[in-house]
Motif scaffolding. Structure first.
Motif, PDB file in Angstrom:
ATOM      1  N   MET A 150       0.841  -1.194   0.000  1.00 52.16           N
ATOM      2  CA  MET A 150       0.000   0.000   0.000  1.00 52.16           C
ATOM      3  C   MET A 150       0.876   1.243   0.000  1.00 52.16           C
ATOM      4  N   GLU A 151       0.486   2.270  -0.772  1.00 57.48           N
ATOM      5  CA  GLU A 151       1.222   3.524  -0.849  1.00 57.48           C
ATOM      6  C   GLU A 151       0.533   4.597  -0.009  1.00 57.48           C
ATOM      7  N   PRO A 152       1.307   5.589   0.436  1.00 58.30           N
ATOM      8  CA  PRO A 152       0.673   6.701   1.166  1.00 58.30           C
ATOM      9  C   PRO A 152      -0.285   7.477   0.261  1.00 58.30           C
ATOM     10  N   LEU A 153      -1.225   8.153   0.873  1.00 61.48           N
ATOM     11  CA  LEU A 153      -2.137   9.004   0.116  1.00 61.48           C
ATOM     12  C   LEU A 153      -1.396  10.203  -0.458  1.00 61.48           C
ATOM     13  N   ARG A 154      -1.865  10.681  -1.594  1.00 62.26           N
ATOM     14  CA  ARG A 154      -1.315  11.887  -2.201  1.00 62.26           C
ATOM     15  C   ARG A 154      -2.205  13.077  -1.866  1.00 62.26           C
ATOM     16  N   SER A 155      -1.688  14.266  -2.126  1.00 68.95           N
ATOM     17  CA  SER A 155      -2.432  15.479  -1.775  1.00 68.95           C
ATOM     18  C   SER A 155      -3.747  15.581  -2.530  1.00 68.95           C
ATOM     19  N   THR A 156      -3.834  14.933  -3.693  1.00 68.93           N
ATOM     20  CA  THR A 156      -5.061  14.998  -4.498  1.00 68.93           C
ATOM     21  C   THR A 156      -6.084  13.939  -4.103  1.00 68.93           C
ATOM     22  N   ASP A 157      -5.710  13.027  -3.224  1.00 68.81           N
ATOM     23  CA  ASP A 157      -6.621  11.954  -2.834  1.00 68.81           C
ATOM     24  C   ASP A 157      -7.572  12.430  -1.735  1.00 68.81           C
ATOM     25  N   PRO A 158      -8.819  11.981  -1.758  1.00 68.52           N
ATOM     26  CA  PRO A 158      -9.774  12.377  -0.708  1.00 68.52           C
ATOM     27  C   PRO A 158      -9.439  11.704   0.613  1.00 68.52           C
ATOM     28  N   ALA A 159      -9.763  12.374   1.702  1.00 72.67           N
ATOM     29  CA  ALA A 159      -9.577  11.792   3.035  1.00 72.67           C
ATOM     30  C   ALA A 159     -10.736  10.876   3.393  1.00 72.67           C
ATOM     31  N   ARG A 160     -11.908  11.163   2.828  1.00 74.45           N
ATOM     32  CA  ARG A 160     -13.082  10.330   3.063  1.00 74.45           C
ATOM     33  C   ARG A 160     -13.873  10.213   1.770  1.00 74.45           C
ATOM     34  N   ILE A 161     -14.506   9.085   1.591  1.00 75.55           N
ATOM     35  CA  ILE A 161     -15.452   8.873   0.499  1.00 75.55           C
ATOM     36  C   ILE A 161     -16.726   8.353   1.145  1.00 75.55           C
ATOM     37  N   ALA A 162     -17.767   9.188   1.093  1.00 75.25           N
ATOM     38  CA  ALA A 162     -19.014   8.863   1.799  1.00 75.25           C
ATOM     39  C   ALA A 162     -18.672   8.566   3.264  1.00 75.25           C
ATOM     40  N   GLY A 163     -19.049   7.385   3.769  1.00 74.95           N
ATOM     41  CA  GLY A 163     -18.782   7.074   5.164  1.00 74.95           C
ATOM     42  C   GLY A 163     -17.465   6.377   5.404  1.00 74.95           C
ATOM     43  N   TYR A 164     -16.644   6.232   4.362  1.00 71.22           N
ATOM     44  CA  TYR A 164     -15.400   5.479   4.486  1.00 71.22           C
ATOM     45  C   TYR A 164     -14.210   6.405   4.719  1.00 71.22           C
ATOM     46  N   ARG A 165     -13.412   6.090   5.708  1.00 67.10           N
ATOM     47  CA  ARG A 165     -12.160   6.810   5.901  1.00 67.10           C
ATOM     48  C   ARG A 165     -11.104   6.200   4.990  1.00 67.10           C
ATOM     49  N   VAL A 166     -10.404   7.018   4.207  1.00 71.34           N
ATOM     50  CA  VAL A 166      -9.403   6.542   3.265  1.00 71.34           C
ATOM     51  C   VAL A 166      -8.065   6.422   3.985  1.00 71.34           C
ATOM     52  N   LEU A 167      -7.446   5.236   3.873  1.00 72.67           N
ATOM     53  CA  LEU A 167      -6.214   4.940   4.611  1.00 72.67           C
ATOM     54  C   LEU A 167      -4.964   4.954   3.745  1.00 72.67           C
ATOM     55  N   GLY A 168      -5.112   4.688   2.452  1.00 74.33           N
ATOM     56  CA  GLY A 168      -3.941   4.640   1.591  1.00 74.33           C
ATOM     57  C   GLY A 168      -4.317   4.259   0.178  1.00 74.33           C
ATOM     58  N   ARG A 169      -3.312   4.204  -0.693  1.00 72.25           N
ATOM     59  CA  ARG A 169      -3.496   3.836  -2.099  1.00 72.25           C
ATOM     60  C   ARG A 169      -3.133   2.365  -2.308  1.00 72.25           C
ATOM     61  N   LEU A 170      -4.007   1.663  -3.002  1.00 72.51           N
ATOM     62  CA  LEU A 170      -3.719   0.282  -3.366  1.00 72.51           C
ATOM     63  C   LEU A 170      -3.207   0.172  -4.792  1.00 72.51           C
ATOM     64  N   GLY A 171      -3.484   1.177  -5.614  1.00 72.00           N
ATOM     65  CA  GLY A 171      -3.032   1.144  -6.997  1.00 72.00           C
ATOM     66  C   GLY A 171      -3.729   2.205  -7.813  1.00 72.00           C
ATOM     67  N   ALA A 172      -3.332   2.313  -9.078  1.00 69.98           N
ATOM     68  CA  ALA A 172      -3.929   3.278  -9.988  1.00 69.98           C
ATOM     69  C   ALA A 172      -3.859   2.715 -11.390  1.00 69.98           C
ATOM     70  N   GLY A 173      -4.768   3.170 -12.246  1.00 64.70           N
ATOM     71  CA  GLY A 173      -4.796   2.699 -13.627  1.00 64.70           C
ATOM     72  C   GLY A 173      -5.458   3.724 -14.506  1.00 64.70           C
ATOM     73  N   GLY A 174      -5.741   3.320 -15.733  1.00 60.26           N
ATOM     74  CA  GLY A 174      -6.313   4.245 -16.690  1.00 60.26           C
ATOM     75  C   GLY A 174      -7.691   4.738 -16.302  1.00 60.26           C
TER      76      GLY A 174
END
Length: 722
Positions: free
Chosen positions: A1-25
């Protein structure tokens, strides 16, 4: 898992975002934690897709369909918002590595592991195709490995992205090296395309290479369409199935069901992965312990005078702000393959003081006059619908167990039973779960009695992190993290049949299913086991309501079987028994759990005589160990206990025994779940034990009955006395 970036949300609906699992197109994949503490993988869609009205329509449709996929090897969609400015969907998080990582870092898998992988992925594709989906991107990166089996991911949006992605320059749907010729040529595709991709995945798993090589995309696509697959390094035992999968003509490829059947025996028993991969999964899972819990929010930081998280979020001004958590913790024990793992989370607990003595089994005082704590148990059952007789029996038996427990003076807590009537209806089942989840004093549920209601309820129970014991449901598709199957599952109920046929050296067995999922589960492993022991098996399908039932029975009898095993459900059992008798068959006839029903006796009449029936229910009318319970039930309710009443009585005893063993002032649902999965309990009907990793039943408990004089007569248990 990668750390969150400045452009990533801290929360999505009721979910707290903890990190990045990956990215794609298509966007980014984030790790999130629900308010209840469950970990999820959240796919956040890129803006250019979100602005496409056609994509939103397809995405909305495909998410709705994907929610219907129910299979233990397919990661389910647990939440989604198709209308958000940036649409997203959340799936259950699997901590294991992708197949691409395991093979890329550790080399090819052993042949048995690949065969097991093929069987389980084929089963997942059956569920995907059965829901009307085509995956379109079956590849090693979309196969996650768990100790108990693989998980196929990304079946929820593949078709929704299809038309949108094809409009992009130099873009294709799928992954070169693992897509089908029809995908490479932009032709219409169907389930056979996924089968081709599965064949490519199996080649990769067994050889660490791609069947059509590597290199530039154009070259790989050309070879996929025109060249023969390179299979020289493939173990010979895998070649027949894989070659069929990689046929250029979709019509010549096997179905997912064909592949599952070909590899079925390798999907059963023991650790299915080599040691290095098992340890990798254990290590990956252990990392989850270090993740922050849900209470570590920016609001907590503000209260402590710390900085506020101002990354993009859903609150006003893009500032994350959620109510402070009451400091709840979750403990989830996962044991499998000899490795014990724990994961943190949150939900509090609940044995509390209560001395009111009101309701079903509430209150009470100990010998010293001190009010005892109260433990609440839920029971979800069909009490007024088609399964009312079965549900009412379970409710009465549970009440009897609760009252007997509360009459004891040597226990530190009393029990209270909360009952909900779901009428066998799916929506009422979901509503029942919501009600149970909102009760902070309720720690476990017994239910449900209806198959459809159980399927819907289990998803909701998982979201609520509520342990649920089912004494009726043995559907192997219903595995999830909170489920305990308190009876042998549908495929395992047939073991005594195999023992019986072997003990009497019976060959030439007609194995009949009715074309349903239940029929498939009860017959597939028995079929493989009998053939593996050198028996001749005639696999037959006789569907319920067949207009040519007599002709089908005559065709089966003409093969001169030594025994006929009916693996179908109740609706077709009686007519089949009559047709078999009319065709002149008088040899051994055996039926499944579904046949253990008075309606079979009524419909088959005198043609039911002599049938042997395997069942996971201890019949109160004839099983010796249940007689004392049956007498107490009749005395209390002036009625004969129905099937599975004794098991509901045992379920209450099992929950109470686990709570006594834990001996805690405060007991949470999450404390109780691992205790239930690791305990052994001797009930009046059978001995209970479970697989810690998945909650499946491992205790004794298959009863054999012989139909005599219009009744089911107890003949033995687990095939020992038949």
């Amino acid at each position: 898992m990668e750390p969150l970036r400045s452009t990533d949300p801290a929360r999505i609906a009721g979910y707290r975002v903890l990190g990045r699992l990956g990215a794609g197109g298509m966007g980014v994949v984030l790790l999130g934690r629900s308010p209840g503490g469950a970990l999820v993988a959240i796919k956040l869609i890129r803006a250019e897709y979100a602005d496409d009205a056609g994509f939103r329509t397809r995405f909305r449709r495909e998410v709705a369909i994907a929610r219907q996929v129910r299979n233990r090897w397919a990661v389910p969609v647990v939440d989604a918002d198709t209308e958000a400015p940036a649409p997203w969907l959340a799936t259950e998080f699997v901590p294991g590595p992708a197949l691409s990582e395991a093979v890329g870092g550790g080399g090819p898998l052993p042949e048995r592991s690949v065969r097991a992988l093929g069987a389980m992925l084929a089963e997942a594709l059956e569920a995907v195709h059965g829901a009307g989906l085509v995956h379109r991107d079956v590849k090693p990166g979309n196969v996650l490995l768990g100790l108990d089996g693989p998980r196929l991911i990304d079946f929820g949006i593949a078709r929704a992205l299809d038309d949108t992605v094809l409009t992009a320059t130099d873009a294709i749907v799928g992954s070169p090296g693992f897509l089908s010729p029809e995908q490479a040529q932009g032709r219409r595709i169907g389930p056979a395309s996924d089968v081709f991709s599965l064949g490519c995945v199996l080649v990769y798993a067994a050889t660490a290479g791609r069947p059509f090589g590597s290199g530039p995309v154009e070259a790989m696509l050309f070879r996929t369409v025109h060249d023969t697959a390179e299979l020289s390094a493939l173990p010979p035992g895998l070649r027949p199935v894989v070659e069929g999968c990689l046929s250029k003509d979709p019509q010549e490829r096997p179905s997912a069901a064909d592949i599952r059947r070909a590899f079925a025996e390798d999907a059963v028993g023991g650790s299915w992965l080599p040691g290095p991969v098992t340890h990798l999964i254990a290590e990956r899972s252990a990392r989850m312990l270090a993740l922050p819990d849900i209470e570590a929010t920016s609001l907590d930081a503000r209260a402590a005078g710390g900085p506020t998280d101002t990354r993009p979020g859903t609150g006003a001004g893009n500032t994350t702000a959620v109510p402070a958590s009451p400091g709840r913790r979750r403990f989830l024990a996962y044991v499998g393959g000899g490795v014990a793992l724990a994961a943190a989370g949150g939900t509090t607990a609940w044995l509390v003081s209560s001395g009111d003595g009101q309701g079903t089994g509430g209150g009470g005082k100990g010998g010293g006059g001190t009010p005892r704590r109260e433990l609440r148990i839920g029971l979800q059952a069909d009490l007024s619908g088609p399964g009312a007789a079965l549900g009412a029996g379970q409710e009465r038996a549970a009440r009897l167990a609760v009252d007997e427990h509360n009459a004891r003076e040597d226990v530190p807590f009393t029990l209270r039973l909360t009952t909900v009537d779901d009428r066998g209806d799916e929506e009422r089942a979901r509503a029942a779960v919501r009600g149970f989840a909102e009760d902070p004093l309720l720690v476990a549920v017994i239910g449900a009695t209806g198959t459809d209601a159980a399927r819907e309820a289990l998803v909701a129970y998982d979201e609520a992190a509520m342990p649920v014991l089912s004494v009726v449901d043995g559907d192997i598709r219903h595995l999830n993290r909170v489920f305990l199957c308190a009876r042998p599952r549908n495929d395992m109920q047939m073991l005594p049949v195999s023992q019986y046929l072997g003990a009497y050296d019976i060959d030439r067995i007609a194995l009949v299913d009715d074309g349903t999922e239940y029929g498939r589960q009860t017959t597939r492993f028995l079929d493989a086991g009998l053939r593996g022991n050198g028996r001749t098996v005639f696999a037959e399908t006789v569907r319920e309501g067949s207009r040519d039932l007599d002709a089908e029975a005559e065709r089966i009898v003409a093969k001169k079987p030594g025994a006929v095993v009916y693996g179908g459900g109740l609706p077709g059992a009686g007519p089949f028994a009559k047709a078999l008798a009319a065709a002149g068959f008088r040899g051994p006839r055996l039926g499944t759990q579904a046949v253990h029903d008075p309606r079979f006796l009524a419909e088959a009449g005198e043609d039911a005589a002599g049938w042997l029936v395997v069942s996971t229910a201890a019949d109160p009318a004839s099983v010796p160990s249940v007689r004392e319970f049956a007498a107490a039930y009749r005395k209390r309710f002036d009625a004969v206990p129905p099937l599975f009443a004794a098991e509901a009585y045992d379920a209450v005893g099992l929950i109470a025994a686990c709570a006594l063993e834990l001996d805690r002032e405060q007991l949470s649902r999450q404390d109780l779940l691992p205790a239930l999965r690791t305990t052994s309990y001797k009930g009046v009907s059978k001995s209970y034990a479970f697989e810690p990793a998945n909650g499946m039943y491992t205790g004794t408990g298959v009863f054999v009955y012989r139909v005599e004089r219009g009744r089911f007569r107890y003949a033995g248990m687990d095939g020992a006395e038949v």
